[in-house]
Design a protein around this motif. Sequence first.
Motif, PDB file in Angstrom:
ATOM      1  N   GLU A 293       0.849  -1.301  -0.004  1.00 29.36           N
ATOM      2  CA  GLU A 293       0.120  -0.032  -0.043  1.00 29.36           C
ATOM      3  C   GLU A 293       0.867   1.153   0.091  1.00 29.36           C
ATOM      4  O   GLU A 293       0.884   2.027  -1.223  1.00 29.36           O
ATOM      5  CB  GLU A 293      -0.855  -0.036   1.386  1.00 29.36           C
ATOM      6  CG  GLU A 293      -1.804   1.121   1.611  1.00 29.36           C
ATOM      7  CD  GLU A 293      -2.582   1.010   3.111  1.00 29.36           C
ATOM      8  OE1 GLU A 293      -2.929  -0.233   3.231  1.00 29.36           O
ATOM      9  OE2 GLU A 293      -2.726   1.849   3.566  1.00 29.36           O
ATOM     10  N   ALA A 294       1.597   1.564   0.980  1.00 35.95           N
ATOM     11  CA  ALA A 294       2.536   2.898   1.279  1.00 35.95           C
ATOM     12  C   ALA A 294       3.256   2.330   2.400  1.00 35.95           C
ATOM     13  O   ALA A 294       3.186   1.499   3.176  1.00 35.95           O
ATOM     14  CB  ALA A 294       1.461   3.721   1.692  1.00 35.95           C
TER      15      ALA A 294
ATOM     16  N   PHE B  44       8.667  -2.626   2.809  1.00 38.84           N
ATOM     17  CA  PHE B  44       8.851  -3.517   3.795  1.00 38.84           C
ATOM     18  C   PHE B  44       9.829  -4.074   4.614  1.00 38.84           C
ATOM     19  O   PHE B  44      10.173  -5.214   4.496  1.00 38.84           O
ATOM     20  CB  PHE B  44       8.124  -4.580   3.001  1.00 38.84           C
ATOM     21  CG  PHE B  44       6.719  -4.522   2.579  1.00 38.84           C
ATOM     22  CD1 PHE B  44       5.707  -5.069   3.409  1.00 38.84           C
ATOM     23  CD2 PHE B  44       6.313  -4.124   1.214  1.00 38.84           C
ATOM     24  CE1 PHE B  44       4.388  -4.978   3.262  1.00 38.84           C
ATOM     25  CE2 PHE B  44       5.055  -3.931   0.904  1.00 38.84           C
ATOM     26  CZ  PHE B  44       4.078  -4.358   2.013  1.00 38.84           C
TER      27      PHE B  44
ATOM     28  N   HIS C 285      -3.092  -7.908   3.369  1.00 43.53           N
ATOM     29  CA  HIS C 285      -1.897  -7.306   3.884  1.00 43.53           C
ATOM     30  C   HIS C 285      -1.125  -7.949   5.095  1.00 43.53           C
ATOM     31  O   HIS C 285      -1.850  -8.297   5.790  1.00 43.53           O
ATOM     32  CB  HIS C 285      -2.152  -5.772   4.140  1.00 43.53           C
ATOM     33  CG  HIS C 285      -0.970  -5.089   4.182  1.00 43.53           C
ATOM     34  ND1 HIS C 285      -0.054  -5.047   5.179  1.00 43.53           N
ATOM     35  CD2 HIS C 285      -0.585  -4.125   3.404  1.00 43.53           C
ATOM     36  CE1 HIS C 285       0.951  -4.192   4.897  1.00 43.53           C
ATOM     37  NE2 HIS C 285       0.619  -3.375   3.616  1.00 43.53           N
TER      38      HIS C 285
ATOM     39  N   GLU D 294      10.224   2.236   6.761  1.00 42.86           N
ATOM     40  CA  GLU D 294       9.959   2.571   5.335  1.00 42.86           C
ATOM     41  C   GLU D 294      10.522   3.977   5.133  1.00 42.86           C
ATOM     42  O   GLU D 294      11.540   4.191   4.185  1.00 42.86           O
ATOM     43  CB  GLU D 294       8.857   1.800   4.486  1.00 42.86           C
ATOM     44  CG  GLU D 294       8.849   0.539   4.597  1.00 42.86           C
ATOM     45  CD  GLU D 294       8.088   0.227   5.951  1.00 42.86           C
ATOM     46  OE1 GLU D 294       7.458   0.792   6.420  1.00 42.86           O
ATOM     47  OE2 GLU D 294       8.153  -1.293   6.074  1.00 42.86           O
TER      48      GLU D 294
ATOM     49  N   ASN E 214       5.303  -0.464  -3.930  1.00 46.46           N
ATOM     50  CA  ASN E 214       3.982   0.122  -3.085  1.00 46.46           C
ATOM     51  C   ASN E 214       3.253   0.912  -4.265  1.00 46.46           C
ATOM     52  O   ASN E 214       3.794   1.590  -5.073  1.00 46.46           O
ATOM     53  CB  ASN E 214       4.370   0.811  -2.124  1.00 46.46           C
ATOM     54  CG  ASN E 214       4.567   0.344  -0.767  1.00 46.46           C
ATOM     55  OD1 ASN E 214       3.773  -0.535  -0.436  1.00 46.46           O
ATOM     56  ND2 ASN E 214       6.066   0.290  -0.324  1.00 46.46           N
TER      57      ASN E 214
HETATM   58  N1  URA Z   1       3.269  -1.482   4.453  1.00 46.16           N
HETATM   59  C1  URA Z   1       3.059  -1.581   2.979  1.00 46.16           C
HETATM   60  O1  URA Z   1       1.980  -1.446   2.559  1.00 46.16           O
HETATM   61  N2  URA Z   1       4.262  -1.141   2.351  1.00 46.16           N
HETATM   62  C2  URA Z   1       5.602  -1.103   3.041  1.00 46.16           C
HETATM   63  O2  URA Z   1       6.467  -0.848   2.298  1.00 46.16           O
HETATM   64  C3  URA Z   1       5.436  -1.366   4.517  1.00 46.16           C
HETATM   65  C4  URA Z   1       4.208  -1.487   5.140  1.00 46.16           C
END
Ligand code: URA
Length: 211
Positions: free
Chosen positions: A46-47, A59, A158, A52, A85
């Motif tokens: 996602e983000a 991740f 997720h 990160e 992401n």
């Molecule tokens: N969650 C995510 O979606 N992306 C990442 O890079 C880290 C945690």
Amino acid sequence: MLSKEKTIEQLENNIRVCQKCRLCKTATKAVPGEGNINSKIVFIGEAPGEMEDKTGRPFVGRAGQLLEKSLEKIGYKRENVWIGNIIKHRPPQNRDPLPDEIAACEGFLAMQLEAISPLLIVTLGRFSMNYFYPEGKISRDRGRVIRSGPYNVYPVYHPAAALRNPGMMKDFLSDFVGIPAVLKKLESSNTVTSNIPDVTEHDDGQLGLGL
Ligand code: URA
């Protein structure tokens, strides 16, 4: 025409200086994505979260540890796949990304995927699945292959959601264990039988690939 390596490098440089949405004002580092750009399989989250954002790598926090362990369980190494992401800058306090932030960022992932041209995209969580399949419902569509334009998309929960919810963890792990067979099937056929309008329900014993 630029080489694949140069295209990816240029995109990463553009992502690092991007100011197309408000997130660049609060984020520390952009997280363009990393890994093997010749991999047949990519993992899209996602983000960026806190770790990160600090490191500029996708991740690498708790969710990342689960992702890495799950990759090892199916015989893959993190460095052999590509991980990215949909959103490249961290939303404040890890809030959900807003529609205009997703829209501002979507071209980057589109161009990264066009360059990498993966055979299988594993989406991590609903935001990532909805990028490829806006009508998708993660609880219904997880664990089966969906065709989205030129891509084969395999949605899973997720890892952060799996860490919060034991039921989701069970489904996350069982979907993850199915990845090598899905990839093998795609490698041998290079086409899929399912399409968005007529995908089979994942819980009727089919993965939409006749597996
Ligand atoms: N969650 C995510 O979606 N992306 C990442 O890079 C880290 C945690």
